[in-house]
Design a protein around this motif. Structure first.
Motif, PDB file in Angstrom:
ATOM      1  N   ALA A 296       0.831  -1.209   0.000  1.00 52.56           N
ATOM      2  CA  ALA A 296       0.000   0.000   0.000  1.00 52.56           C
ATOM      3  C   ALA A 296       0.865   1.258   0.000  1.00 52.56           C
ATOM      4  O   ALA A 296       0.578   2.225  -0.718  1.00 52.56           O
ATOM      5  CB  ALA A 296      -0.932  -0.012   1.196  1.00 52.56           C
ATOM      6  N   ALA A 297       1.917   1.256   0.801  1.00 45.94           N
ATOM      7  CA  ALA A 297       2.806   2.418   0.854  1.00 45.94           C
ATOM      8  C   ALA A 297       3.509   2.620  -0.482  1.00 45.94           C
ATOM      9  O   ALA A 297       3.645   3.754  -0.964  1.00 45.94           O
ATOM     10  CB  ALA A 297       3.827   2.251   1.969  1.00 45.94           C
ATOM     11  N   GLU A 298       3.962   1.545  -1.107  1.00 47.67           N
ATOM     12  CA  GLU A 298       4.621   1.648  -2.404  1.00 47.67           C
ATOM     13  C   GLU A 298       3.665   2.170  -3.471  1.00 47.67           C
ATOM     14  O   GLU A 298       4.056   2.958  -4.341  1.00 47.67           O
ATOM     15  CB  GLU A 298       5.187   0.290  -2.811  1.00 47.67           C
ATOM     16  CG  GLU A 298       6.398  -0.139  -2.002  1.00 47.67           C
ATOM     17  CD  GLU A 298       6.919  -1.511  -2.406  1.00 47.67           C
ATOM     18  OE1 GLU A 298       8.124  -1.762  -2.233  1.00 47.67           O
ATOM     19  OE2 GLU A 298       6.088  -2.336  -2.872  1.00 47.67           O
ATOM     20  N   ALA A 299       2.411   1.744  -3.408  1.00 49.87           N
ATOM     21  CA  ALA A 299       1.421   2.197  -4.389  1.00 49.87           C
ATOM     22  C   ALA A 299       1.186   3.699  -4.265  1.00 49.87           C
ATOM     23  O   ALA A 299       1.071   4.408  -5.268  1.00 49.87           O
ATOM     24  CB  ALA A 299       0.117   1.434  -4.198  1.00 49.87           C
ATOM     25  N   ALA A 300       1.114   4.185  -3.031  1.00 51.05           N
ATOM     26  CA  ALA A 300       0.923   5.621  -2.828  1.00 51.05           C
ATOM     27  C   ALA A 300       2.135   6.394  -3.331  1.00 51.05           C
ATOM     28  O   ALA A 300       1.994   7.396  -4.045  1.00 51.05           O
ATOM     29  CB  ALA A 300       0.681   5.902  -1.352  1.00 51.05           C
ATOM     30  N   LYS A 301       3.307   5.933  -2.974  1.00 50.37           N
ATOM     31  CA  LYS A 301       4.522   6.641  -3.353  1.00 50.37           C
ATOM     32  C   LYS A 301       4.695   6.649  -4.872  1.00 50.37           C
ATOM     33  O   LYS A 301       5.106   7.663  -5.460  1.00 50.37           O
ATOM     34  CB  LYS A 301       5.722   5.978  -2.688  1.00 50.37           C
ATOM     35  CG  LYS A 301       6.939   6.878  -2.579  1.00 50.37           C
ATOM     36  CD  LYS A 301       6.676   8.024  -1.624  1.00 50.37           C
ATOM     37  CE  LYS A 301       7.930   8.853  -1.397  1.00 50.37           C
ATOM     38  NZ  LYS A 301       7.663  10.010  -0.533  1.00 50.37           N
TER      39      LYS A 301
END
Length: 379
Positions: free
Chosen positions: A251-256
């Protein structure tokens, strides 16, 4: 507002530490020395902390459930705790939820009214965040009215329904305790959860509409506890561009990857792990997947988390402190703070170099907190 020039201290600028003078007047940092000089040799001066999400005010507003409600005086006490913790701008995260009690609309209205009454009288910049339960569709019109009435500029979406257990026909964990907090019987609380879960088909459309209404008001929007990239994509399609406390690396990678800011919990960094068993915030910071650290439920944690990143060699002091100052200021659109540059708000903290204890804080050029030997330097 003070008019003075700090000398002798080590000052944390955007590029790192320097020993230059730091002047303030009219609530802003100045390019040239002004007023009298204050020698802070032996101390460090850093930007004031900008906290993008914290609910530590609850213990001041309701120090004992069912026995005492402190509205305005509780918010004054909260502002004092924020100042002691070095937080000069605070976003107070208040639930608007079917869960009731301190998470229900009635309590939210008390919090909003308290901030409205107290904010003009304290140095700390107090701001509001409304945490809207995504399945509490029936209350969306009232939530929008509260956003309008109190000028709330930040709304975050949560979903605390235990969908898996409800779908299986099983009793949710901790039902009795949660029911007591809500003021309902366990039976009534369970019935409410079952009804909201059953009405889930109408939730996506209702969220589309409420997000459009918030966007029309220029309200910033975030999603809380993103579980994966698909969930982040769903929120992105609605214009919800801030990812608060993503639960997984994915999820964090997708946002970034989409250029969306990621907020993580400072207590998670201090602990070294999530208390809920989610991805470690420290590991996400190491991976460059964090734009801001928030107090979450503990106001002293942002400063402690920044220093922990330094102690572990994860970040240098300038980059670590930016996670609690410049980073959150940018994602909130507050371009007038977060750094010690001339022309910006005079928001700063004074720290004992050896202990890293915050001994003074200034917000908008006013003394918000000062204690101990450092006071002798000013008086």
């Amino acid at each position: 507002m003070l008019e003075l020039t700090i000398t002798g201290a080590r000052v944390l600028r955007p590029g790192g530490w320097d020993s230059g003078a730091l002047a303030m007047a009219g609530g802003q940092l100045q390019a040239d020395p002004v007023g009298r000089r204050v020698d802070l040799s032996g101390y460090d001066v850093l930007p004031g902390i900008v906290d993008p999400h914290g609910d530590g005010f609850e213990r001041h507003m309701a120090p004992r459930r069912g026995a005492l409600r402190e509205r305005d005086s509780g918010m004054v006490a909260c502002a004092a705790e924020l100042a002691v913790s070095g937080i000069t701008t605070a976003v107070l995260a208040q639930f608007w939820s079917w869960e009731g009690g301190m998470r229900g609309p009635d309590f939210a209205a008390e919090v909003f009214a308290a901030v409205d009454a107290v904010a003009p009288s304290v140095p700390i910049d107090l701001r509001l965040q409304l945490r809207l339960e995504s399945y509490f569709v029936e209350s969306f019109p009232q939530a929008l009215a509260a956003v309008e009435r109190f000028g709330i500029g930040y709304v975050v979406f949560n979903d605390h329904l235990p969908h898996a257990r409800l779908a299986e026909g099983r009793t949710p964990r901790r039902l009795t305790g949660q029911a007591l907090k809500s003021g309902r019987s366990p039976e009534a609380h369970l019935a409410l959860m079952q009804r909201l879960h059953a009405e889930g088909a109408g939730v996506p459309g209702a969220l589309d509409a409420v997000c459009a209404a918030l966007a029309a008001r220029d309200v910033r929007m975030g999603s809380h506890d993103d579980r994966d990239g698909a969930m982040r994509a769903d929120w992105r399609a609605r214009g919800v561009t801030i990812s608060e406390f993503p639960e997984t690396l994915e999820a964090a990678e997708a946002a970034k990857a989409a250029g969306e800011p990621v907020i993580l919990g400072a207590p998670n960094v201090v602990r070294g792990a999530s208390h809920a068993g989610n991805v470690s915030a420290l590991s996400l910071v190491e991976a460059g997947l964090c734009d801001a650290l928030a107090s979450d439920y503990h106001y002293p944690s942002p400063a402690r988390a920044a220093w922990r990143c330094v102690e572990l060699g994860v970040l240098d002091a300038a980059d670590a402190w930016a996670l609690v100052s410049d980073g959150p200021a940018r994602l909130l659109g507050l371009t007038d703070r977060g750094r010690l540059d001339s022309g910006l708000r005079a928001d700063l903290v004074v720290v004992e170099r050896e202990t890293r204890r915050i001994v003074a804080s200034f917000a908008g050029g006013q003394v918000a907190w000062m204690s101990g030997a450092v006071a002798e330097r000013f008086f």
